[in-house]
Design an enzyme around this catalytic site. Structure first.
Site, PDB file in Angstrom:
ATOM      1  N   LYS A   1      -5.547  42.655  -4.513  1.00 20.55           N
ATOM      2  CA  LYS A   1      -4.619  42.728  -5.102  1.00 20.55           C
ATOM      3  C   LYS A   1      -5.081  43.207  -6.889  1.00 20.55           C
ATOM      4  CE  LYS A   1      -2.893  39.563  -8.082  1.00 20.55           C
ATOM      5  NZ  LYS A   1      -2.880  39.082  -9.402  1.00 20.55           N
ATOM      6  N   ASN A   2      -6.054  42.456  -6.755  1.00 15.49           N
ATOM      7  CA  ASN A   2      -6.527  42.685  -7.949  1.00 15.49           C
ATOM      8  C   ASN A   2      -7.938  43.653  -7.987  1.00 15.49           C
ATOM      9  OD1 ASN A   2      -5.615  40.725  -9.063  1.00 15.49           O
ATOM     10  ND2 ASN A   2      -6.799  39.170  -9.485  1.00 15.49           N
TER      11      ASN A   2
ATOM     12  N   CYS B   1       1.121  34.136 -21.459  1.00 16.07           N
ATOM     13  CA  CYS B   1       1.652  33.974 -19.965  1.00 16.07           C
ATOM     14  C   CYS B   1       1.423  32.822 -19.351  1.00 16.07           C
ATOM     15  CB  CYS B   1       1.008  35.286 -18.446  1.00 16.07           C
ATOM     16  SG  CYS B   1      -0.360  35.252 -18.731  1.00 16.07           S
TER      17      CYS B   1
ATOM     18  N   ARG C   1      -4.979  34.593 -23.777  1.00 18.70           N
ATOM     19  CA  ARG C   1      -4.913  36.387 -22.483  1.00 18.70           C
ATOM     20  C   ARG C   1      -4.780  38.032 -23.625  1.00 18.70           C
ATOM     21  NH1 ARG C   1      -3.074  36.692 -16.657  1.00 18.70           N
ATOM     22  NH2 ARG C   1      -5.131  37.953 -16.176  1.00 18.70           N
TER      23      ARG C   1
ATOM     24  N   ASP D   1      -7.399  42.131 -27.352  1.00 19.10           N
ATOM     25  CA  ASP D   1      -8.882  42.149 -28.011  1.00 19.10           C
ATOM     26  C   ASP D   1      -9.623  43.619 -27.599  1.00 19.10           C
ATOM     27  OD1 ASP D   1      -8.772  39.892 -27.441  1.00 19.10           O
ATOM     28  OD2 ASP D   1     -10.731  39.935 -29.089  1.00 19.10           O
TER      29      ASP D   1
ATOM     30  N   ASP E   1      -9.650  32.773  -9.957  1.00 20.33           N
ATOM     31  CA  ASP E   1      -8.407  32.690  -9.101  1.00 20.33           C
ATOM     32  C   ASP E   1      -8.486  32.083  -7.769  1.00 20.33           C
ATOM     33  OD1 ASP E   1      -7.419  34.382 -10.877  1.00 20.33           O
ATOM     34  OD2 ASP E   1      -8.379  35.876 -10.239  1.00 20.33           O
TER      35      ASP E   1
ATOM     36  N   ARG F   1       3.511  38.285  -4.734  1.00 20.94           N
ATOM     37  CA  ARG F   1       3.272  38.789  -5.748  1.00 20.94           C
ATOM     38  C   ARG F   1       1.724  39.177  -5.527  1.00 20.94           C
ATOM     39  NH1 ARG F   1       3.231  37.499 -12.232  1.00 20.94           N
ATOM     40  NH2 ARG F   1       2.290  39.310 -11.885  1.00 20.94           N
TER      41      ARG F   1
HETATM   42  N1  EPU Z   1      -9.911  38.408 -23.498  1.00 16.18           N
HETATM   43  C1  EPU Z   1     -10.526  38.365 -24.351  1.00 16.18           C
HETATM   44  N2  EPU Z   1      -9.762  39.179 -25.088  1.00 16.18           N
HETATM   45  C2  EPU Z   1      -9.753  40.753 -24.327  1.00 16.18           C
HETATM   46  C3  EPU Z   1      -9.141  40.419 -22.583  1.00 16.18           C
HETATM   47  C4  EPU Z   1      -9.833  38.899 -22.441  1.00 16.18           C
HETATM   48  O1  EPU Z   1     -10.072  37.277 -24.766  1.00 16.18           O
HETATM   49  O2  EPU Z   1      -9.185  41.238 -24.360  1.00 16.18           O
HETATM   50  C5  EPU Z   1     -10.383  36.977 -22.399  1.00 16.18           C
HETATM   51  C6  EPU Z   1      -9.035  36.496 -22.073  1.00 16.18           C
HETATM   52  O3  EPU Z   1      -8.376  35.394 -22.395  1.00 16.18           O
HETATM   53  C7  EPU Z   1     -10.284  35.380 -21.026  1.00 16.18           C
HETATM   54  C8  EPU Z   1     -10.969  35.750 -20.463  1.00 16.18           C
HETATM   55  O4  EPU Z   1     -11.696  37.265 -21.582  1.00 16.18           O
HETATM   56  O5  EPU Z   1     -10.249  34.058 -21.910  1.00 16.18           O
HETATM   57  C9  EPU Z   1     -11.369  36.911 -19.151  1.00 16.18           C
HETATM   58  O6  EPU Z   1      -9.993  37.413 -19.141  1.00 16.18           O
HETATM   59  P1  EPU Z   1      -9.889  38.978 -17.530  1.00 16.18           P
HETATM   60  O7  EPU Z   1      -9.681  40.220 -19.390  1.00 16.18           O
HETATM   61  O8  EPU Z   1     -11.632  39.042 -17.191  1.00 16.18           O
HETATM   62  O9  EPU Z   1      -9.017  38.683 -17.365  1.00 16.18           O
HETATM   63  P2  EPU Z   1      -7.544  39.897 -16.419  1.00 16.18           P
HETATM   64  O10 EPU Z   1      -8.630  41.014 -16.209  1.00 16.18           O
HETATM   65  O11 EPU Z   1      -6.913  39.817 -17.505  1.00 16.18           O
HETATM   66  C10 EPU Z   1      -7.885  40.030 -14.133  1.00 16.18           C
HETATM   67  C11 EPU Z   1      -7.449  39.204 -12.897  1.00 16.18           C
HETATM   68  C12 EPU Z   1      -7.001  37.896 -13.324  1.00 16.18           C
HETATM   69  C13 EPU Z   1      -8.722  36.987 -13.026  1.00 16.18           C
HETATM   70  C14 EPU Z   1      -9.423  37.478 -14.615  1.00 16.18           C
HETATM   71  C15 EPU Z   1     -10.747  37.013 -14.299  1.00 16.18           C
HETATM   72  C16 EPU Z   1      -6.610  41.293 -12.542  1.00 16.18           C
HETATM   73  C17 EPU Z   1      -5.144  41.972 -12.044  1.00 16.18           C
HETATM   74  N3  EPU Z   1      -6.220  40.228 -12.970  1.00 16.18           N
HETATM   75  O12 EPU Z   1      -7.502  39.298 -15.028  1.00 16.18           O
HETATM   76  O13 EPU Z   1      -6.458  37.493 -12.197  1.00 16.18           O
HETATM   77  O14 EPU Z   1      -7.935  35.008 -13.111  1.00 16.18           O
HETATM   78  O15 EPU Z   1      -9.322  39.085 -13.989  1.00 16.18           O
HETATM   79  O16 EPU Z   1     -11.323  36.653 -13.301  1.00 16.18           O
HETATM   80  O17 EPU Z   1      -7.336  41.775 -11.839  1.00 16.18           O
HETATM   81  C18 EPU Z   1      -4.126  36.620 -10.593  1.00 16.18           C
HETATM   82  O18 EPU Z   1      -4.888  37.230 -10.238  1.00 16.18           O
HETATM   83  O19 EPU Z   1      -4.500  35.175 -10.293  1.00 16.18           O
HETATM   84  C19 EPU Z   1      -5.052  36.823 -11.944  1.00 16.18           C
HETATM   85  C20 EPU Z   1      -4.705  35.791 -12.714  1.00 16.18           C
END
Ligand code: EPU
Length: 431
Positions: A22-23, A126, A131, A134, A316, A408
């Site tokens: 998925k991701n 969420c 999340r 920035d 995850d 999902r």
């Molecule tokens: N963060 C910030 N600022 C940002 C972006 C992220 O502070 O601009 C923080 C987040 O709040 C979090 C950390 O950085 O504390 C890591 O977040 P990340 O950006 O890596 O997560 P994401 O890209 O939103 C993806 C996966 C998630 C998975 C995370 C971590 C997808 C679609 N989603 O989310 O998957 O948990 O990476 O590996 O790829 C799931 O599949 O159930 C899921 C939540």
């Protein structure tokens, strides 16, 4: 709303085919916005999130067609989808669409890089935490975009195109790295990403972008170099197997006992998760077809884990592993370092008889001899599947409500587990 009904106490034996990730699929689909030519993605999982993203991309002008399943093909054979963004018809991603799926915020990068403008709704919070985005905005600003936040929307413009830059991520972010890869691929000149996410899904996106003509070096390492190109072309790419789905079923076998071949699963994508599941008491071996997971009736050992960016233990899989630890012989300590609020499963596991105490970002799990089936529900995908895992080993019947969350991210979960001997069924209707 559908529910899943499970009667616990049955070992799992057989073969489970692992679907496309998925991701990985979501950012790959979004990358189709970068080119007017057709991007064909194979092994796309049949998930609610994929269907939702197809609708969102359609709003921006992406046409798609899905290959039919071949006669005689395995029932889970994932599909090939052809995506063509011949003309971008709208650079605005409205709240109604972005709010349904956070990852759709990532359309901001290809829209901005290709069209010089994008206006995308802030995704909001969420179930698993605030999340923020920035760091995604910071990356686009480094690449020369002018970004304003107005009335809940992020409005980014770069009328003369993006310009390569050095981007240091203060924190590892998967979405930030995906966004920077897509934007920098069409920027003028050289970009350097420092402290980039190293997740396999990042490597999959970079591989696909390179097939489309991008020049990305070092994906999968902390420092990634991108040489911008003027335009990208179509390509054909197979989505990598879902490591989280594989890890989830490995934990399910560890919980229920049995012997299951996870067809198509790859050990290199699971890294530390394999060690942790083995320490708990399962045996995992690499075969030509995938990973074989076994557990005889012996007790489960408690294991302390801390989630971390790849190659660390994935957030995850945290909920699923906690479900396993509810039956370990002793206390385990599970620390969540990625998301601040990813413990919604704790209350529901407690309804099944688990003993878990929360102390900030740490869950202390005292294993119990027996879990008892009960009606439960959860508000995110990984939390929901952790309840399924607990239910497999609970006495009596468990009903998991709000199956929408499972759909999902898990393709035909009840068929895959049922095919290995679990007593599990989907019940349609009110939930
Ligand atoms: N963060 C910030 N600022 C940002 C972006 C992220 O502070 O601009 C923080 C987040 O709040 C979090 C950390 O950085 O504390 C890591 O977040 P990340 O950006 O890596 O997560 P994401 O890209 O939103 C993806 C996966 C998630 C998975 C995370 C971590 C997808 C679609 N989603 O989310 O998957 O948990 O990476 O590996 O790829 C799931 O599949 O159930 C899921 C939540």
């Amino acid at each position: 709303m559908d529910r899943i009904r499970i009667v616990g106490g049955h070992a799992l034996n057989g073969v489970i085919q692992i679907s496309g990730s998925k991701n990985a699929a979501l950012p790959l689909m979004i990358a189709s916005l970068l080119t007017r030519e057709t991007l064909t993605l194979e092994n796309v999982p049949g998930l609610a999130d994929v269907a939702m993203l197809l609708r969102i991309l359609g709003h921006h002008g992406v046409d798609h067609s899905v290959d039919g399943r071949r006669l005689g093909a395995a029932p889970y054979a994932s599909r090939a989808i052809h995506l063509t963004a011949g003309t971008i018809v709208d650079t605005l991603a409205p709240y109604e669409l972005v709010a349904k799926m956070r990852a759709s915020f990532w359309v901001i990068a290809p829209l901005l890089a290709r069209m010089g403008e994008a206006k995308v709704s802030l995704p909001g919070g969420c179930a698993i935490g605030t999340r923020p985005v920035d760091l995604l905005i910071m990356a686009l600003e480094k690449l020369g975009a002018k970004v304003e936040i107005e009335a809940g929307y992020v409005h980014a413009i770069a009328p003369n195109g993006l310009i390569g830059a050095e981007i240091h991520f203060p924190k590892v972010t998967v979405g930030g790295t995906h966004t920077a890869l897509m934007a920098a691929s069409l920027a003028h000149g050289h970009t350097l990403l420092v402290n980039a996410a190293r997740e396999p899904e990042i490597v999959d996106l970079a591989d696909c972008l390179n097939k489309m003509g991008a020049r990305i070096k070092g994906a999968g390492q902390s420092v990634v170099e991108i040489e911008g190109v003027g335009a990208l072309s179509g390509a054909r790419h197979a989505v990598l197997p879902d490591r989280i789905e594989a890890g989830t079923y490995a934990i399910a076998v560890a919980m229920a006992g049995g012997d299951v071949l996870l067809e198509g699963a790859r050990a290199d994508l699971l890294e530390s998760a394999i060690d942790v599941i083995e320490q708990a008491g399962a045996t995992i071996s690499v075969t030509n077809e995938g990973l074989r997971v076994r557990r005889n009736g012996a007790g489960l050992a408690p294991v302390d884990v801390e989630t971390a960016p790849f190659p660390g233990f994935p957030t995850d899989l945290q909920a699923q592993f906690m479900a396993l630890m509810t039956k370990a012989k002793g206390r385990s300590r599970i620390t969540e370092t990625i998301f601040e609020n990813r413990f919604m499963h704790v209350q529901e596991l407690a309804r099944l008889g688990a003993h878990i105490r929360l102390e900030g970002d740490v869950a202390l799990v005292d294993g119990v001899d027996e879990l008892q089936g009960a009606p439960v529900m959860a508000t995110d995908l990984r939390a929901s599947v952790s309840l399924v895992i607990a239910a497999l080993a609970a006495r009596g019947e468990t009903t998991v409500n709000r199956v929408y969350h499972l759909d999902r991210g898990f393709e035909r979960l009840e068929d895959k587990l049922g095919g290995c001997g679990a007593l599990i069924e989907r019940v349609s209707g009110a939930g």
